[in-house]
Design a protein around this motif. Sequence first.
Motif, PDB file in Angstrom:
ATOM      1  N   LEU A 229       0.866  -1.180   0.000  1.00 47.05           N
ATOM      2  CA  LEU A 229       0.000   0.000   0.000  1.00 47.05           C
ATOM      3  C   LEU A 229       0.899   1.225   0.000  1.00 47.05           C
ATOM      4  CD1 LEU A 229      -2.833   1.260   0.198  1.00 47.05           C
ATOM      5  CD2 LEU A 229      -2.588   1.186   2.688  1.00 47.05           C
ATOM      6  N   GLN A 230       0.770   2.062  -1.023  1.00 44.86           N
ATOM      7  CA  GLN A 230       1.617   3.241  -1.174  1.00 44.86           C
ATOM      8  C   GLN A 230       0.845   4.479  -0.730  1.00 44.86           C
ATOM      9  OE1 GLN A 230       2.679   2.796  -5.386  1.00 44.86           O
ATOM     10  NE2 GLN A 230       4.724   2.145  -4.746  1.00 44.86           N
ATOM     11  N   ALA A 231       1.473   5.232   0.175  1.00 50.95           N
ATOM     12  CA  ALA A 231       0.903   6.469   0.708  1.00 50.95           C
ATOM     13  C   ALA A 231       1.759   7.644   0.263  1.00 50.95           C
ATOM     14  CB  ALA A 231       0.833   6.406   2.230  1.00 50.95           C
ATOM     15  N   PRO A 232       1.202   8.858   0.207  1.00 51.86           N
ATOM     16  CA  PRO A 232       2.000  10.022  -0.226  1.00 51.86           C
ATOM     17  C   PRO A 232       3.112  10.318   0.766  1.00 51.86           C
ATOM     18  CG  PRO A 232      -0.158  10.703   0.569  1.00 51.86           C
ATOM     19  CD  PRO A 232      -0.198   9.219   0.478  1.00 51.86           C
ATOM     20  N   TYR A 233       4.243  10.804   0.248  1.00 51.56           N
ATOM     21  CA  TYR A 233       5.401  11.097   1.093  1.00 51.56           C
ATOM     22  C   TYR A 233       5.204  12.380   1.889  1.00 51.56           C
ATOM     23  CZ  TYR A 233       6.696  14.737  -2.243  1.00 51.56           C
ATOM     24  OH  TYR A 233       6.694  15.863  -3.028  1.00 51.56           O
ATOM     25  N   ALA A 234       4.484  13.337   1.320  1.00 52.24           N
ATOM     26  CA  ALA A 234       4.307  14.631   1.984  1.00 52.24           C
ATOM     27  C   ALA A 234       3.102  14.573   2.909  1.00 52.24           C
ATOM     28  CB  ALA A 234       4.129  15.742   0.949  1.00 52.24           C
ATOM     29  N   ALA A 235       3.094  15.483   3.873  1.00 52.37           N
ATOM     30  CA  ALA A 235       1.984  15.559   4.808  1.00 52.37           C
ATOM     31  C   ALA A 235       0.713  16.000   4.091  1.00 52.37           C
ATOM     32  CB  ALA A 235       2.311  16.527   5.943  1.00 52.37           C
ATOM     33  N   VAL A 236      -0.405  15.393   4.468  1.00 53.08           N
ATOM     34  CA  VAL A 236      -1.702  15.726   3.899  1.00 53.08           C
ATOM     35  C   VAL A 236      -2.434  16.603   4.911  1.00 53.08           C
ATOM     36  CG1 VAL A 236      -3.886  14.819   3.025  1.00 53.08           C
ATOM     37  CG2 VAL A 236      -1.752  13.571   2.610  1.00 53.08           C
ATOM     38  N   PHE A 237      -2.942  17.755   4.460  1.00 53.94           N
ATOM     39  CA  PHE A 237      -3.624  18.696   5.331  1.00 53.94           C
ATOM     40  C   PHE A 237      -5.127  18.649   5.084  1.00 53.94           C
ATOM     41  CE2 PHE A 237       0.687  20.215   5.316  1.00 53.94           C
ATOM     42  CZ  PHE A 237       0.882  20.705   6.599  1.00 53.94           C
ATOM     43  N   GLU A 238      -5.865  19.210   6.027  1.00 56.70           N
ATOM     44  CA  GLU A 238      -7.319  19.249   5.911  1.00 56.70           C
ATOM     45  C   GLU A 238      -7.726  19.954   4.617  1.00 56.70           C
ATOM     46  OE1 GLU A 238      -8.831  19.656  10.501  1.00 56.70           O
ATOM     47  OE2 GLU A 238      -7.896  21.402   9.574  1.00 56.70           O
ATOM     48  N   GLY A 239      -8.724  19.375   3.947  1.00 60.08           N
ATOM     49  CA  GLY A 239      -9.221  19.950   2.709  1.00 60.08           C
ATOM     50  C   GLY A 239      -8.474  19.509   1.469  1.00 60.08           C
ATOM     51  N   GLU A 240      -7.321  18.873   1.627  1.00 58.11           N
ATOM     52  CA  GLU A 240      -6.550  18.401   0.480  1.00 58.11           C
ATOM     53  C   GLU A 240      -6.930  16.961   0.149  1.00 58.11           C
ATOM     54  OE1 GLU A 240      -2.531  21.050   1.444  1.00 58.11           O
ATOM     55  OE2 GLU A 240      -2.486  18.869   1.546  1.00 58.11           O
ATOM     56  N   PRO A 241      -6.725  16.527  -1.100  1.00 56.22           N
ATOM     57  CA  PRO A 241      -7.055  15.136  -1.448  1.00 56.22           C
ATOM     58  C   PRO A 241      -6.050  14.156  -0.853  1.00 56.22           C
ATOM     59  CG  PRO A 241      -6.116  16.281  -3.341  1.00 56.22           C
ATOM     60  CD  PRO A 241      -6.314  17.321  -2.279  1.00 56.22           C
TER      61      PRO A 241
ATOM     62  N   PRO B  22     -11.491  13.029  -1.586  1.00 58.05           N
ATOM     63  CA  PRO B  22     -11.329  14.337  -2.240  1.00 58.05           C
ATOM     64  C   PRO B  22     -10.932  15.449  -1.271  1.00 58.05           C
ATOM     65  CG  PRO B  22     -13.323  13.245  -3.006  1.00 58.05           C
ATOM     66  CD  PRO B  22     -12.819  12.454  -1.854  1.00 58.05           C
ATOM     67  N   GLN B  23     -11.554  15.502  -0.109  1.00 54.10           N
ATOM     68  CA  GLN B  23     -11.244  16.526   0.892  1.00 54.10           C
ATOM     69  C   GLN B  23     -11.043  15.825   2.237  1.00 54.10           C
ATOM     70  OE1 GLN B  23     -14.422  19.414   0.785  1.00 54.10           O
ATOM     71  NE2 GLN B  23     -13.837  20.194  -1.235  1.00 54.10           N
ATOM     72  N   ALA B  24      -9.802  15.652   2.607  1.00 55.01           N
ATOM     73  CA  ALA B  24      -9.474  14.885   3.808  1.00 55.01           C
ATOM     74  C   ALA B  24      -9.873  15.659   5.064  1.00 55.01           C
ATOM     75  CB  ALA B  24      -7.991  14.555   3.834  1.00 55.01           C
ATOM     76  N   ARG B  25     -10.205  14.925   6.092  1.00 53.65           N
ATOM     77  CA  ARG B  25     -10.523  15.477   7.404  1.00 53.65           C
ATOM     78  C   ARG B  25      -9.670  14.763   8.447  1.00 53.65           C
ATOM     79  NH1 ARG B  25     -12.264  18.679   4.608  1.00 53.65           N
ATOM     80  NH2 ARG B  25     -14.375  19.557   4.462  1.00 53.65           N
ATOM     81  N   ALA B  26      -9.676  15.311   9.658  1.00 50.89           N
ATOM     82  CA  ALA B  26      -8.906  14.685  10.735  1.00 50.89           C
ATOM     83  C   ALA B  26      -9.401  13.272  11.007  1.00 50.89           C
ATOM     84  CB  ALA B  26      -8.980  15.535  11.997  1.00 50.89           C
TER      85      ALA B  26
ATOM     86  N   ARG C  39     -13.985  27.026   0.667  1.00 55.43           N
ATOM     87  CA  ARG C  39     -14.868  26.541   1.727  1.00 55.43           C
ATOM     88  C   ARG C  39     -14.678  25.047   1.992  1.00 55.43           C
ATOM     89  NH1 ARG C  39     -14.946  31.203   1.094  1.00 55.43           N
ATOM     90  NH2 ARG C  39     -16.714  32.637   1.130  1.00 55.43           N
ATOM     91  N   SER C  40     -13.550  24.483   1.619  1.00 52.34           N
ATOM     92  CA  SER C  40     -13.307  23.066   1.888  1.00 52.34           C
ATOM     93  C   SER C  40     -13.051  22.816   3.366  1.00 52.34           C
ATOM     94  CB  SER C  40     -12.116  22.567   1.060  1.00 52.34           C
ATOM     95  OG  SER C  40     -10.949  23.306   1.377  1.00 52.34           O
ATOM     96  N   VAL C  41     -12.529  23.818   4.088  1.00 59.14           N
ATOM     97  CA  VAL C  41     -12.295  23.718   5.525  1.00 59.14           C
ATOM     98  C   VAL C  41     -12.925  24.933   6.169  1.00 59.14           C
ATOM     99  CG1 VAL C  41     -10.594  23.468   7.357  1.00 59.14           C
ATOM    100  CG2 VAL C  41     -10.121  22.512   5.104  1.00 59.14           C
ATOM    101  N   ARG C  42     -13.839  24.692   7.105  1.00 58.46           N
ATOM    102  CA  ARG C  42     -14.512  25.766   7.822  1.00 58.46           C
ATOM    103  C   ARG C  42     -14.502  25.434   9.308  1.00 58.46           C
ATOM    104  NH1 ARG C  42     -20.041  27.164   4.556  1.00 58.46           N
ATOM    105  NH2 ARG C  42     -20.146  28.665   6.268  1.00 58.46           N
ATOM    106  N   LYS C  43     -14.145  26.429  10.121  1.00 55.51           N
ATOM    107  CA  LYS C  43     -14.119  26.254  11.569  1.00 55.51           C
ATOM    108  C   LYS C  43     -14.680  27.516  12.208  1.00 55.51           C
ATOM    109  CE  LYS C  43     -10.115  23.167  11.558  1.00 55.51           C
ATOM    110  NZ  LYS C  43      -8.774  22.873  12.137  1.00 55.51           N
ATOM    111  N   ARG C  44     -15.424  27.332  13.293  1.00 56.90           N
ATOM    112  CA  ARG C  44     -16.037  28.473  13.963  1.00 56.90           C
ATOM    113  C   ARG C  44     -15.500  28.605  15.379  1.00 56.90           C
ATOM    114  NH1 ARG C  44     -22.274  26.465  14.720  1.00 56.90           N
ATOM    115  NH2 ARG C  44     -21.920  24.726  16.148  1.00 56.90           N
TER     116      ARG C  44
END
Length: 420
Positions: free
Chosen positions: A107-119, A156-160, A267-272
């Motif tokens: 299973l191959q995962a991306p080398y760079a860190a994935v942030f909220e809202g990114e694929p 498509p839009q990653a979350r925690a 608006r892929s990441v929204r926090k209040r």
Amino acid sequence: MWPLAALLLLAPSSGHAAALEKPTLSLRPPWTTIFKGERVTLRCDGYHPLVVELRPISTLWYLGHLLLPSHGRSIEVQTPGVYRCQTRGAPVSDPVHLSVSNDWLILQAPYAAVFEGEPLVLRCRGWYDQAVHRLHYYRDGRALRPSGSAANYTVPQARAADSGRYQCSGTMRLPLESAPMFSAPVAVTVQELFAAPELSAGAGAGGPVLRCETRLHPRRRAVRLQFAFYKHRRLVRRFDWAPEYRLPAADAGELEAHWCEAATASRSVRKRSAGPRLPGRGPPSDPAATAQGPKAEPPAPGNQPLSFRKPLPPTSAPSVTSAPDAASAGPRAPAGRAPDAAPAACAPKTPPNPATGALKPEVDLLLREIRLLKALLSRVVLGLSGPQASPEPPTAPGTPQAPGTPQVPRAEAPETRAGS
């Protein structure tokens, strides 16, 4: 020995080093797990000064704590381990962990860190690109995709909540179709793009000013955020680049009813935020609770409200509690009821009389006296209702009487006692 000028150029000042950012280490192809015998290319992008030296060194490469002999901007590697790079005058880059596998399935995962809202893209790959059938993906042991033919699993839009240990399974024709095979688990962490905003209130020239503040991740400082402001559930200012909002004079007395929201441009990441921070007040309140209205909390035991309503009588039968007897250890039956009597549910309901058990001896004595008096009266009535016999002279003592003649007892005068 190098010239003195070259040595001075290789040792920049500490202030200049602190001003430079970390170089970026990239990987091509962009996967952290490869098969044994394959090669990948590492590239270090950062500050590279143009220095004329006898032996110019622009980039340093590290495998763990080992300094590699290569000094170019990119190198090819096939050895597993943790790689870092460093450009002149800049800090060391973030690490990249390269894994080399000898399994049939990886299973191959991306080398760079994935942030909220990114694929988030994961790839299940067979040995040297052999086709994988009956493909399944798992996160923390739970199936994510029951079946499918696509080799990649994409969010498509990653979350925690998408963080976890991923795994894939499938079959391959070697030459016949094999049993299901599983890859080694790979840990994936979705980084927080920015923290939840905080709303603060301050004094301004034309009235109170609300400010919505948040912190971007150091690797995503270039991301621009927009801010919106609300009062309860009503939007008072639409999304804009400015994090400040000047309250109208009519809303100046309702600061605690306001809250803000930060979001990316897409608006892929929204926090209040919570309620505003006011000087001399407690922690800000939750906007969700404010929007739904205050919740009624039970008062403290010492602050119970007075009630003028008459309490309702209990609907259930009163329980009978028997005091323990020192002479017997077992339970005793209530007074006035036999131990083998029918259950209370089957017995006819009678009003409880708490004095019945205490007056029972007196009642029994009275009943006995009534029965004796009744018998005496019946004998008197029987004697008065019979034929009256003629008076006969008294019989001397010892004179026999005729058989069948009733012997009437002689009435004796009551005995007179002294003092009567």
